[in-house]
Scaffold this motif. Structure first.
Motif, mmCIF file in Angstrom:
data_model
loop_
_atom_site.group_PDB
_atom_site.id
_atom_site.type_symbol
_atom_site.label_atom_id
_atom_site.label_comp_id
_atom_site.label_asym_id
_atom_site.label_seq_id
_atom_site.Cartn_x
_atom_site.Cartn_y
_atom_site.Cartn_z
ATOM 1 N N UNK A 98 0.835 -1.191 0.000
ATOM 2 C CA UNK A 98 0.000 0.000 0.000
ATOM 3 C C UNK A 98 0.874 1.246 0.000
ATOM 4 N N UNK A 99 0.702 2.080 -0.988
ATOM 5 C CA UNK A 99 1.542 3.266 -1.077
ATOM 6 C C UNK A 99 1.212 4.299 -0.020
ATOM 7 N N UNK A 100 0.007 4.287 0.491
ATOM 8 C CA UNK A 100 -0.386 5.269 1.494
ATOM 9 C C UNK A 100 -0.131 4.787 2.916
ATOM 10 N N UNK A 101 0.157 3.514 3.083
ATOM 11 C CA UNK A 101 0.346 2.987 4.431
ATOM 12 C C UNK A 101 -0.937 2.964 5.235
ATOM 13 N N UNK A 102 -2.057 3.005 4.568
ATOM 14 C CA UNK A 102 -3.326 3.135 5.275
ATOM 15 C C UNK A 102 -3.763 1.823 5.907
ATOM 16 N N UNK A 103 -4.089 1.907 7.187
ATOM 17 C CA UNK A 103 -4.737 0.808 7.882
ATOM 18 C C UNK A 103 -6.234 1.101 7.926
ATOM 19 N N UNK A 104 -7.023 0.048 7.731
ATOM 20 C CA UNK A 104 -8.463 0.158 7.859
ATOM 21 C C UNK A 104 -8.862 -0.511 9.166
ATOM 22 N N UNK A 105 -9.518 0.250 10.024
ATOM 23 C CA UNK A 105 -9.870 -0.241 11.346
ATOM 24 C C UNK A 105 -11.339 -0.631 11.433
ATOM 25 N N UNK A 106 -11.609 -1.604 12.293
ATOM 26 C CA UNK A 106 -12.982 -1.889 12.695
ATOM 27 C C UNK A 106 -13.438 -0.858 13.719
ATOM 28 N N UNK A 107 -14.639 -1.030 14.212
ATOM 29 C CA UNK A 107 -15.207 -0.047 15.144
ATOM 30 C C UNK A 107 -14.849 -0.335 16.603
ATOM 31 N N UNK A 108 -14.172 -1.414 16.837
ATOM 32 C CA UNK A 108 -13.687 -1.687 18.181
ATOM 33 C C UNK A 108 -14.568 -2.629 18.976
ATOM 34 N N UNK A 109 -13.931 -3.289 19.934
ATOM 35 C CA UNK A 109 -14.627 -4.168 20.888
ATOM 36 C C UNK A 109 -14.226 -3.721 22.284
ATOM 37 N N UNK A 110 -15.224 -3.297 23.047
ATOM 38 C CA UNK A 110 -14.935 -2.789 24.395
ATOM 39 C C UNK A 110 -15.060 -3.936 25.389
ATOM 40 N N UNK A 111 -13.956 -4.270 26.034
ATOM 41 C CA UNK A 111 -13.916 -5.403 26.956
ATOM 42 C C UNK A 111 -13.670 -4.905 28.368
#
Lengths: 114, 115
Positions: A98-111
């Motif tokens: 990936x040329x932009x270094x972009x990570x795609x994140x989920x919305x999270x899990x609160x534990x």
């Protein structure tokens, strides 16, 4: 297109219980990551998987295990939960080269571990 | 050890003002510097990024300034709006042009833009 999907969104555990956080991405990405987010600590890498069939430890792996089930799915397991593992967990993915270094994140899990 | 140091931890700016967030790094192997924006209850999302051979990059009201010799970079938000209220993370990447990258985040800055 759902992107990165995490389940569950919320979970309360008692000390010593086990659980698995599930993550799936539909972007055909090779690399997947698990981060935890704590106040004042930013995002810290727990484990990552550069490609299907490989996993490696990140900055804070103790108390966790992971499985890269296939290209889409990357799960995080707490074998014996401790209060110090109370956190918000994020799964992320990234395409190869990936040329932009972009990570795609989920919305999270609160534990929460009591 | 914190590989990317970010400050301030929190910031309050009036609407229309300039928000400035600073980051510093030590590892010269880092070869790309993204900023992520996170709204409450959501995951971080890429906002803007810069290569180390560029001193400034601007996208709309958001500008990254990069000082390679000082190993510092900063995010400037011009004409800050209440909708910019979020947590901002700087990050640094090594191995960008390889099959796998390692990304390290700063500790985050919680920005509140007051109306």
């Amino acid at each position: 297109n759902a992107g990165v999907t995490q389940t569950p969104k919320f979970q309360v555990l008692k000390t010593g219980q086990s659980m698995t956080l599930q993550c799936a991405q539909d972007m055909n990405h090779n690399s997947m990551y698990w981060y935890r987010q704590d106040p004042g600590m930013g995002l810290r890498l727990i484990y990552y998987s550069a490609s299907e069939g490989t996993t490696d430890k990140g900055e804070v792996p103790n108390g966790y295990n992971v499985s890269r089930l296939n290209k889409r799915e990357f799960s995080l397991r707490l074998e014996s939960a401790a209060p110090s593992q109370t956190s918000v967990y994020f799964c992320a993915s990234r395409g190869s080269y990936s040329d932009t270094g972009e990570l795609f994140f989920g919305e999270g899990s609160r534990l929460t571990v009591l | 050890q914190q590989q990317v140091k970010q400050s301030p931890q929190s910031l309050i700016v009036q609407k229309g003002g300039i928000s400035i967030i600073n980051c510093a790094y030590e590892n010269t192997a880092f070869d790309y510097f993204p900023w992520y924006q996170q709204f409450p209850g959501k995951g971080p999302a890429l906002l803007i990024a810069i290569r180390p051979d560029v001193s400034e990059k601007k996208e709309g009201r958001f500008t990254i300034s990069f000082n390679k010799s000082a190993k510092q970079f900063s995010l400037h938000i011009m004409d800050s709006q209440p909708g910019d209220s979020a947590t901002y993370f700087c990050a640094a990447i090594s191995g960008r042009n390889t099959g796998f990258q390692k990304l390290v985040f700063g500790t985050g800055t919680r920005l509140l833009v007051s109306p």
